[in-house]
Design an enzyme around this catalytic site. Structure first.
Site, short mmCIF file in Angstrom:
data_model
loop_
_atom_site.label_atom_id
_atom_site.label_comp_id
_atom_site.label_asym_id
_atom_site.label_seq_id
_atom_site.Cartn_x
_atom_site.Cartn_y
_atom_site.Cartn_z
N ARG A 82 0.88 -1.15 -0.12
CA ARG A 82 0.04 0.00 0.09
C ARG A 82 0.92 1.20 -0.02
NH1 ARG A 82 -2.05 3.12 4.51
NH2 ARG A 82 -3.75 4.40 3.83
N HIS A 126 -2.43 11.32 0.22
CA HIS A 126 -1.93 10.88 1.78
C HIS A 126 -1.21 12.17 2.43
CE1 HIS A 126 -0.82 7.58 4.74
NE2 HIS A 126 -0.38 8.88 5.29
N GLU A 171 -7.13 8.90 5.86
CA GLU A 171 -7.22 9.50 7.05
C GLU A 171 -7.66 11.01 6.86
OE1 GLU A 171 -3.74 9.11 9.58
OE2 GLU A 171 -3.91 6.83 9.57
N ASN A 301 -7.64 2.27 9.96
CA ASN A 301 -5.94 2.62 10.73
C ASN A 301 -6.39 2.38 12.10
OD1 ASN A 301 -5.27 2.68 7.92
ND2 ASN A 301 -4.65 4.89 7.95
N TYR A 303 -4.34 2.31 16.14
CA TYR A 303 -3.07 2.27 16.51
C TYR A 303 -3.31 2.08 18.33
CZ TYR A 303 -0.49 3.51 12.40
OH TYR A 303 0.05 3.65 11.04
N GLU A 378 -3.56 0.06 8.22
CA GLU A 378 -2.28 0.61 8.79
C GLU A 378 -2.58 -0.20 10.39
OE1 GLU A 378 -1.34 4.64 9.12
OE2 GLU A 378 -1.51 4.92 7.05
O1 IFM Z 1 2.85 7.93 9.96
C1 IFM Z 1 1.43 7.94 9.98
C2 IFM Z 1 0.81 7.65 8.73
O2 IFM Z 1 1.18 8.41 7.50
C3 IFM Z 1 -0.99 7.72 8.86
N1 IFM Z 1 -1.24 7.00 9.94
C4 IFM Z 1 -0.32 6.87 10.96
C5 IFM Z 1 1.03 6.56 10.95
C6 IFM Z 1 1.58 6.80 12.27
O3 IFM Z 1 1.63 7.96 13.01
#
Ligand code: IFM
Length: 480
Positions: A82, A126, A171, A301, A303, A378
């Site tokens: 990706r 992006h 995002e 995505n 985290y 992600e």
């Molecule tokens: O590095 C970023 C990415 O560009 C977009 N999503 C989160 C990642 C980590 O912060």
């Protein structure tokens, strides 16, 4: 750090395993072959904006090292890669002529990926908006969405024969709120009303991009949009006020993007919550029919999770319990929500590690939108990696993070979520936006002096996962 994860969790044979990157974070070559500045070039060159004055001028030099990088992807056994197209490389001023050299770079990249048996998963945008478009007003201005329509049509037409998965945006929450409200991302503006206008114009631009995909490729394409949806929990689950703070952030951060695209509307509570900031008159008749594209797959995505409570503007109380408002609140156009520090463990970003949030998010999406395929586009973690005397990077914390999150994806699938793939963030260490090169997310280490790539232990671990489609045991050890 170890933790329980299901033993021998197997994933379906057609589950897509990949790695992700983004143009400005890895390419470098910012002034080569006709590329002109993006908002991130400008922002990074503005003193005080990015850690240590780092810029993407060279980054990982991927522009000149694509063959080497594809070699790593092949050795990892990736099914898919990706990456994003740099609009200022392809159409340097964001309108007018396209740049043949910029188009040719991605042409070669796509060809070389396919030759290596790796599926190109393309993101059109992006975050690297051509600076000329920001000078004309940026995302708060409707014309930017119209310019995106032309750009999207061109890239879809150019790569139509070789790219199957088309993602319009990565995002958009970050572009709108970090870029135009918090000022923590390019272009660094702090104008809440502009941020909400940006939300709509990003959704509108998604609609135009989706049209380009559908009109050019019909059902042959997989249309996607990647969102960083927030898993927000109430500080006190029994407090109606805290639950309402969760609702408010959910509207602002999640439903403001999900609903225009999947339901053809903006949430009524979002419009009500933000009434003191904007009347939403930038939403014109017919716009929601454009944004309402549906999706073949929603990119997710994930985290970490967040915890909020209703903000009590009592300074003594805030001081006493140590809960100040965090930087997050700057993007909250509707005030009165306090983001609380999350208990650890944390990654080097200061983000809490909570894989249950991954499961919760995927299951929620499945329940809200039954039948909508999902893809984790992600997931990954930054840690303070160290090169050991043996020349290796032993990163058990990253492996543990990945193992627990991949298992959490499996748990969501057990609960019925239709998850089609997982992309680790990131293939290699790269320019982490306002943190510059100080945060390392890669499974490959990049030495920023020599630009040499080194496999971290997590790269070997990921290779084994991809090869076996089975989550390696918790006691997995890296090959000598
Ligand atoms: O590095 C970023 C990415 O560009 C977009 N999503 C989160 C990642 C980590 O912060």
């Amino acid at each position: 750090m170890t933790s329980p994860a299901s033993a021998a969790r197997r994933f379906p044979p057609d589950f897509l395993w990949g790695a992700a990157t983004a143009s400005y974070q890895i390419e470098g070559a910012v002034a080569e072959d006709g590329r002109l500045p993006s908002i991130w070039d400008t922002y990074a060159r503005t003193p005080g904006r990015v850690h240590a004055g780092d810029t993407g001028d060279v980054a990982c030099d991927h522009y000149h090292r694509t063959a080497e990088d594809i070699g790593h992807m092949r050795a990892l056994g990736l099914d898919a890669y990706r990456f994003s197209l740099a609009w200022p490389r392809i159409q340097p001023t964001g309108s007018g002529p396209f740049n043949p050299a910029g188009l040719a770079f991605y042409d070669r990249l796509i060809d070389d990926l396919l030759a290596a048996g790796i599926d190109p998963v393309v993101t059109m945008y992006h975050w690297d908006l051509p600076q000329a478009l920001e000078d004309a007003g940026g995302w708060p201005v409707r014309d930017t969405a119209l310019r995106f329509a032309d750009y999207a049509a061109k890239v879809v037409e150019t790569y139509r024969d070789r790219v199957r998965v088309w993602t319009t945006f990565n995002e958009p929450w970050c572009s709108a709120f970090l870029g135009y409200a918090a000022g923590a991302h390019a272009p660094g503006r702090t104008e809440p009303a502009a941020a909400l206008a940006a939300v709509h114009h990003l959704n509108l631009a998604h609609g135009f991009g989706a049209r380009a995909v559908r009109e050019t490729l019909g059902d042959a394409a997989t249309l996607s949009l990647t969102l960083n949806l927030h898993v927000v929990r109430p500080d006190d689950p029994t407090s109606a006020e805290d639950l309402d703070a969760v609702r408010q952030i959910d509207a602002l951060a999640n439903r403001s993007f999900l609903e225009p695209v999947l339901d053809g509307r903006y949430p009524e509570d979002l419009v009500a919550d933000t009434a003191s900031v904007t009347d939403w008159s930038f939403v014109r008749d017919g716009d929601l029919a454009i944004t309402h594209t549906g999706l073949d797959v929603l990119g997710v995505n994930f985290y970490s999770t967040q915890r909020v409570r209703r903000y009590v503007p009592d300074h003594e109380k805030l001081h006493a319990d140590g809960h100040g408002r965090t930087g997050h609140s700057a993007w909250v156009a509707a005030d009165a929500v306090e983001f609380l520090p999350q208990p650890g463990p944390h990654t080097a970003m200061g983000w809490n590690i909570d894989p249950s949030g991954m499961t919760e998010l995927l299951v929620r999406l499945h329940r809200t939108y039954p039948g909508l395929p999902l893809m984790v586009t992600e997931n990954g973690a930054a840690f303070d990696d160290v090169v050991s005397p043996d020349g290796r990077v032993h990163d058990p914390q990253r492996i543990d993070y990945l193992r627990r999150h991949v298992d959490a994806v499996g748990q969501a699938m057990d609960a019925g979520a239709d998850v089609r793939g997982y992309f680790v963030w990131s293939l290699m260490d790269n320019f982490e936006w306002a943190y510059g090169f100080s945060r390392r997310f890669g499974i490959l280490r990049v030495d920023y002096d020599t630009l040499e790539r080194t496999w971290k232990d997590s790269a070997y671990w990921y290779r084994d996962l991809v090869a076996t489609r089975t989550l390696p045991d918790a006691d997995w050890v890296a090959p000598a």
